[in-house]
Design a protein around this motif. Structure first.
Motif, PDB file in Angstrom:
ATOM      1  N   ASP A  40       0.752  -1.137  -0.199  1.00 21.88           N
ATOM      2  CA  ASP A  40      -0.101   0.044   0.087  1.00 21.88           C
ATOM      3  C   ASP A  40       0.781   1.227  -0.043  1.00 21.88           C
ATOM      4  N   MET A  41       0.303   2.349  -0.598  1.00 24.63           N
ATOM      5  CA  MET A  41       1.154   3.559  -0.586  1.00 24.63           C
ATOM      6  C   MET A  41       0.183   4.753   0.357  1.00 24.63           C
ATOM      7  N   PHE A  42       0.661   5.103   1.180  1.00 22.47           N
ATOM      8  CA  PHE A  42       0.144   6.130   2.214  1.00 22.47           C
ATOM      9  C   PHE A  42       1.025   7.583   1.833  1.00 22.47           C
ATOM     10  N   ASP A  43       0.429   8.345   1.377  1.00 25.40           N
ATOM     11  CA  ASP A  43       1.188   9.720   0.791  1.00 25.40           C
ATOM     12  C   ASP A  43       0.477  10.792   1.617  1.00 25.40           C
ATOM     13  N   THR A  44       1.161  11.126   2.652  1.00 26.34           N
ATOM     14  CA  THR A  44       0.926  12.243   3.484  1.00 26.34           C
ATOM     15  C   THR A  44       1.589  13.545   3.087  1.00 26.34           C
ATOM     16  N   ALA A  46       3.042  16.778   0.923  1.00 27.41           N
ATOM     17  CA  ALA A  46       2.263  18.017   0.430  1.00 27.41           C
ATOM     18  C   ALA A  46       2.078  17.956  -1.217  1.00 27.41           C
ATOM     19  N   ASP A  47       3.012  17.247  -1.984  1.00 26.42           N
ATOM     20  CA  ASP A  47       2.879  17.122  -3.235  1.00 26.42           C
ATOM     21  C   ASP A  47       1.993  15.995  -3.829  1.00 26.42           C
ATOM     22  N   GLN A  48       0.816  16.296  -4.105  1.00 26.60           N
ATOM     23  CA  GLN A  48      -0.211  15.308  -4.444  1.00 26.60           C
ATOM     24  C   GLN A  48      -0.600  15.670  -6.051  1.00 26.60           C
ATOM     25  N   ALA A  54       1.369   8.705  -9.690  1.00 21.56           N
ATOM     26  CA  ALA A  54       1.410   7.841 -10.693  1.00 21.56           C
ATOM     27  C   ALA A  54       2.872   7.300 -10.670  1.00 21.56           C
ATOM     28  N   ALA A  55       3.743   8.120 -10.496  1.00 26.57           N
ATOM     29  CA  ALA A  55       5.375   7.749 -10.588  1.00 26.57           C
ATOM     30  C   ALA A  55       5.537   7.016  -9.486  1.00 26.57           C
ATOM     31  N   TRP A  59       6.647   3.010  -8.629  1.00 27.34           N
ATOM     32  CA  TRP A  59       8.137   2.686  -7.756  1.00 27.34           C
ATOM     33  C   TRP A  59       7.643   1.610  -6.771  1.00 27.34           C
ATOM     34  N   VAL A  60       6.386   1.646  -6.044  1.00 31.13           N
ATOM     35  CA  VAL A  60       6.020   0.924  -5.129  1.00 31.13           C
ATOM     36  C   VAL A  60       5.874  -0.329  -5.624  1.00 31.13           C
ATOM     37  N   ASP A  61       5.119  -0.431  -7.078  1.00 28.68           N
ATOM     38  CA  ASP A  61       4.815  -1.903  -7.677  1.00 28.68           C
ATOM     39  C   ASP A  61       6.455  -2.446  -8.112  1.00 28.68           C
TER      40      ASP A  61
END
Length: 178
Positions: A40-44, A46-48, A54-55, A59-61
């Protein structure tokens, strides 16, 4: 003059053959299976921006793929890649935005597919400079966690995340029961 075959030598040969076949058989046995849940990707941060997100998902995959390849290459675990495993994981992903949040669901899927272990991974992007790769290894038969690790990645980049995934795979293997 021939000597008759002595019963003790017959027993010794039998024991030797049994030991040899036991060792060879143990070496040829399939390693235990592990179900690796989607990272899972949790992004907290500021850059949304959509392109950045998508990039990062790519990377996570890629990190999940490195993790899987390292486990399979070790020959100590076999990552499940069956249709049943894919179906079970797809069902969880459809029900939850973050499958790692449903540990019970992943354990149930692992039981259903016959896995001995389940790995639950998550990537938490805190900022453009700090990402955490977290992982939990659970024994399916008992539900007991065998490992809970968090690796800090000091760069927002694919190479560092892949390196962290390789380290997480090594940590996972180190926490397997002997």
């Amino acid at each position: 003059m021939t000597m008759p075959f002595h019963p003790r030598s017959f027993v010794a040969w039998g024991v030797a053959v049994f030991c040899f076949l036991s060792l060879v058989g143990r070496g040829l046995a399939a390693p235990p299976q592990i179900l690796v849940g989607p990272f899972d990707m949790f992004d907290t941060s500021a850059d949304q921006r959509p392109a950045v997100i998508a990039a990062q998902q790519q990377w996570v995959d890629a990190a999940a793929q490195v993790f899987t390849e390292k486990l399979n290459a070790s020959l100590r675990l076999q990552v499940q890649d069956s249709a049943a495993a894919k179906t079970a994981l797809a069902g969880i992903a459809a029900d939850y935005d973050h499958p790692s949040a449903c540990r019970g669901c992943l354990l149930a899927a692992a039981r259903k597919t016959g896995a001995a272990y389940v790995f639950i991974g998550a990537v938490h992007k805190v900022s453009d400079l700090i990402i955490y790769l977290g992982g939990e290894l659970d024994e399916v038969s008992t539900g007991k966690p065998l490992m809970s690790e968090m690796i800090e990645v000091k760069a927002d980049d694919a190479t560092m995340l892949r390196r962290a995934a390789a380290t997480m795979a090594a940590d996972t293997l180190a926490h397997l029961p002997s």
